[in-house]
Design an enzyme around this catalytic site. Structure first.
Site, mmCIF file in Angstrom:
data_model
loop_
_atom_site.group_PDB
_atom_site.id
_atom_site.type_symbol
_atom_site.label_atom_id
_atom_site.label_comp_id
_atom_site.label_asym_id
_atom_site.label_seq_id
_atom_site.Cartn_x
_atom_site.Cartn_y
_atom_site.Cartn_z
ATOM 1 N N HIS A 19 11.517 14.001 7.136
ATOM 2 C CA HIS A 19 11.113 15.255 6.495
ATOM 3 C C HIS A 19 9.883 15.064 5.627
ATOM 4 O O HIS A 19 9.624 13.970 5.123
ATOM 5 C CB HIS A 19 12.241 15.804 5.617
ATOM 6 C CG HIS A 19 13.367 16.411 6.379
ATOM 7 N ND1 HIS A 19 13.219 17.513 7.192
ATOM 8 C CD2 HIS A 19 14.678 16.073 6.451
ATOM 9 C CE1 HIS A 19 14.388 17.820 7.733
ATOM 10 N NE2 HIS A 19 15.283 16.959 7.306
ATOM 11 N N HIS A 24 19.884 18.358 5.801
ATOM 12 C CA HIS A 24 20.600 17.452 4.907
ATOM 13 C C HIS A 24 20.533 17.962 3.466
ATOM 14 O O HIS A 24 21.546 18.012 2.764
ATOM 15 C CB HIS A 24 19.993 16.047 4.978
ATOM 16 C CG HIS A 24 20.450 15.233 6.144
ATOM 17 N ND1 HIS A 24 20.227 15.616 7.451
ATOM 18 C CD2 HIS A 24 21.116 14.037 6.203
ATOM 19 C CE1 HIS A 24 20.734 14.697 8.262
ATOM 20 N NE2 HIS A 24 21.280 13.736 7.538
#
Length: 270
Positions: free
Chosen positions: A175, A123
């Site tokens: 993450h 992302h």
């Protein structure tokens, strides 16, 4: 894997989990906003939204955005295919195998359980690459005759969006902090390299050749993993094992889904 990590990475992950826990506490009343922001940075929207819009306003910019989206996502998949823990499974694995008992617990959400490895963040990498390309093109073609204020607003907007997306990735425990930082920096560097290439003049043969190169790269990587006796879907197994709800597991977030999207987008553009 967890049990084989050197001490430095375990320390980085532990500190990262503490940061994630603090972010989850700070934004605990803004779950919908955080999940919206993580959707904003979804690599698939680089193909479904950002590329078509950029192409409508400026053809060469749109073409460059497509190439940057494909190359950044492909490179991200290659970089992460064998490593990169995700917080939502790491906190459980480290307790189970390393018997670390002081690891904070993390909340999971409907977008948490992505199934590909986590480092660097896709992302962050695709978002930074695509938005950086759009920003530089806008400055070059849109506000080149205006003052520093307009240019500053472009980069301030870019920074705000990128930080917001990165925070949302930490919030949903997909993450670690170092992964979004690595993805952001790599994406910007890639966009800086590609912006000097004249992608608007590429022919159909160029698209076919590049598509074949991308497919070959994936095939060789996958074959090498198999020959080494490793499991290319190790992260999918961990996602299924530790996701709070089975319906939250997203198989379409593995690198192999991204590879198919990249190649088909390049061929389909022409």
């Amino acid at each position: 894997m967890i049990g084989e990590e050197p001490g430095i990475m375990e320390y980085v992950h532990l500190r990262g989990v503490e940061i994630i826990q603090q972010i989850q506490h700070t934004f605990r009343h803004h779950v919908d906003l955080m999940q919206f922001l993580t959707r904003v940075g979804d690599p698939r929207y680089a193909f479904l939204i950002y590329f078509p819009l950029a192409y409508c306003f400026h053809r060469s910019t749109g073409t460059r955005v497509l190439w940057i989206a494909c190359l950044s996502e492909w490179l991200n998949g290659v970089l992460k295919i064998l490593h990169g823990e995700r917080p939502y499974w790491w906190v459980n694995e480290v307790r189970l195998h390393d018997h670390v008992v002081n690891v904070p617990s993390l909340e999971q959400y409907s977008l948490t359980c992505e199934t590909g490895p986590g480092s660097p963040s896709g992302h962050a990498m695709v978002t930074s690459a695509v938005l950086y390309s759009i920003g530089t093109s806008f400055i070059k073609h849109g506000v080149k005759h205006t003052g520093k204020l307009e240019r500053s607003l472009v980069w301030i907007s870019f920074t705000i969006v990128l930080i917001a997306v990165n925070i949302s990735r930490l919030f949903i425990a997909t993450h670690f902090p170092h992964q979004v930082v690595a993805g952001s920096i790599t994406g910007i560097l890639l966009a800086e390299v590609v912006k000097h290439e004249h992608t608007n003049h590429l022919t159909f043969c160029h698209y076919i050749v590049w598509s074949l190169l991308l497919v070959s790269g994936v095939f060789l990587t996958y074959t090498g993993i198999i020959l080494l006796g490793l499991n290319p879907l190790w992260s999918l197994d961990l996602a299924k094992k530790w996701c709070a709800r089975s319906e939250w597991v997203h198989p379409d977030t593995t690198p192999f889904f991204a590879f198919v999207r990249d190649v088909s987008s390049l061929i389909g553009k022409y």
